[in-house]
Design an enzyme around this catalytic site. Structure first.
Site, PDB file in Angstrom:
ATOM      1  N   CYS A  89      66.035  31.640  44.775  1.00  0.00           N
ATOM      2  CA  CYS A  89      67.221  32.506  44.723  1.00  0.00           C
ATOM      3  C   CYS A  89      67.400  33.169  43.363  1.00  0.00           C
ATOM      4  O   CYS A  89      68.070  34.202  43.262  1.00  0.00           O
ATOM      5  CB  CYS A  89      68.470  31.714  45.082  1.00  0.00           C
ATOM      6  SG  CYS A  89      68.464  31.067  46.767  1.00  0.00           S
ATOM      7  N   HIS A 342      73.836  37.423  50.183  1.00  0.00           N
ATOM      8  CA  HIS A 342      72.869  36.838  49.249  1.00  0.00           C
ATOM      9  C   HIS A 342      71.465  37.273  49.662  1.00  0.00           C
ATOM     10  O   HIS A 342      70.791  36.584  50.421  1.00  0.00           O
ATOM     11  CB  HIS A 342      73.009  35.313  49.293  1.00  0.00           C
ATOM     12  CG  HIS A 342      72.055  34.548  48.435  1.00  0.00           C
ATOM     13  ND1 HIS A 342      71.342  35.094  47.389  1.00  0.00           N
ATOM     14  CD2 HIS A 342      71.698  33.225  48.481  1.00  0.00           C
ATOM     15  CE1 HIS A 342      70.592  34.156  46.834  1.00  0.00           C
ATOM     16  NE2 HIS A 342      70.787  33.017  47.474  1.00  0.00           N
ATOM     17  N   CYS A 372      71.792  28.640  41.491  1.00  0.00           N
ATOM     18  CA  CYS A 372      71.041  27.471  41.939  1.00  0.00           C
ATOM     19  C   CYS A 372      69.791  27.973  42.660  1.00  0.00           C
ATOM     20  O   CYS A 372      69.806  29.043  43.280  1.00  0.00           O
ATOM     21  CB  CYS A 372      71.883  26.586  42.858  1.00  0.00           C
ATOM     22  SG  CYS A 372      72.495  27.412  44.344  1.00  0.00           S
TER      23      CYS A 372
END
Length: 386
Positions: A89, A342, A372
């Site tokens: 991510c 996202h 994270c």
């Protein structure tokens, strides 16, 4: 050490899964944000020394030198090189940090950090699932890893639940946070707060310039009615980030390049950090990474005016707030991934664009961004608005 400056940071508006951006090839989305950086900054495209582009699911249309394909889909000359990176991510946040390190080292002066991900056209985990379906290999978690950690696999969903338990976060607390994400994102959109950072993309009915996942009419009752991901847990799809299509990019340059090309910086990179910890709980590492970055910068959390902590799950920013005793009013002030989406590899430079423009709009100075990441890793970038 030389300084690294952010001249511009842009992003597409998020597209829901199979929504308004699903017709865009991901390389073309990446090319569009590269073109926008060139147009907005006036930089000579031939001066760009590298494009570092984050992408998580590097398969299908996002395979085969994906970053290079984004350059070839843009107006940049074919002499501009590119590389694709995967730090899950945080891929495009790491792209920013690699770009900054190149500039700070003096080896390059003009670098683009970017990210692109079409989660409609290249579904999450499809690079693993297609191999499993074909009977190729045994998956990314080897026998040695399973033996070391006593798990059959690493799961972000289990990690989000474990984080909520560790920090005493109830379902209602997570749901209220999710509702606030939608409210802030809706208010920011209504106020035009995102207009400066968004690159409009042509779609069937005009231009896509508004984040598609925001629910301005969201209610706590509606969020609470969404089924939990596991029985007895607290995580639901409504208090987790939305699957999203999108791209983003930032131009990172040296002081010499500012003068040579007549550029005006938006921000200066103050410090960078990346740390790693427990891969089972996985999502807690932004706390340790933030502490390290603050120590490196000689700063305290109270010195930071705005924070962007990726809302992979509501438990992540809420645990971060509690552990660091940070101010919730400074966190994700324009909403986060629960409302805005996202787009995996694009989220790092997406959050950076929102952060630097929010600092400028409010006349504030310091911003901190953290993500994270799969495997128990986290990046932190601290910037100073100029």
């Amino acid at each position: 050490m030389a300084e690294a400056y952010i001249v511009e940071a842009v992003r597409t508006a998020g597209g829901k899964r199979n929504g308004r951006l699903a017709g865009w090839h991901p390389a073309d989305m990446g090319g569009a944000v590269l073109d926008s950086l060139v147009a907005r900054t006036g930089i000579d495209p031939a001066a760009i020394e590298d494009v570092i582009l984050g992408c998580v699911t590097q398969a299908g249309e996002q395979g085969f030198a994906f970053a290079r394909n984004a350059v070839l889909a843009s107006s940049l000359p074919e002499t501009v090189p590119a590389v694709t990176i995967d730090r899950q991510c945080g891929s495009s946040q790491q792209a920013v940090q690699f770009a900054a390190q190149a500039v700070m080292s003096g080896t390059q002066d003009v670098v683009i950090a970017a990210g692109a991900e079409s989660m409609s056209r290249v579904p999450m985990f499809s690079n693993i699932a297609l191999h499993e379906k074909a009977g190729i290999g045994t998956g990314p978690v080897s026998g040695r890893i399973r033996e070391r950690y006593g798990v059959a696999a690493f799961s972000q969903f289990s990690g989000a639940e474990a984080l909520a338990r560790k920090y005493g976060l109830a379902r209602e607390t997570l749901d209220r946070f999710a509702l606030e994400s939608h409210r802030r994102a809706a208010a920011a959109t209504e106020a035009g707060a995102f207009e400066r950072e968004i690159v409009p993309l042509a779609v069937a009915d005009g231009l896509h310039r508004t984040d598609e996942g925001i629910r301005a009419d969201a209610t706590l009752e509606g969020i609470a009615a969404v089924k939990l991901l596991q029985e007895g847990g607290v995580i639901s799809a409504a208090n987790a980030s939305q699957i999203c299509d999108g791209a983003s990019a930032a131009l990172v340059v040296s002081e010499a390049a500012l003068k040579r090309h007549g550029l005006t910086p938006l921000a200066r990179i103050v410090t960078l950090a990346v740390t790693a910890g427990d891969p089972v709980i996985m999502l807690e590492e932004p706390i340790a990474a933030t502490r390290r970055a603050l120590d490196k910068a000689g700063m305290r959390i109270g010195d930071i005016d705005l924070y962007e902590v990726n809302e992979a799950f509501a438990s992540v920013p809420l645990a971060w707030l509690r552990a660091l005793d940070a101010d919730p009013d400074r966190l994700n002030v324009n909403g986060g991934a629960i409302a805005l989406g996202h787009p995996l590899g694009a989220s790092g430079t997406k959050l950076l664009a929102t952060l630097v423009h929010a600092l400028k709009a409010r006349g504030l100075r310091y911003g901190l961004q953290t993500m994270c990441e799969g495997g128990g890793i986290a990046n932190v970038t601290i910037v100073e608005a100029l």
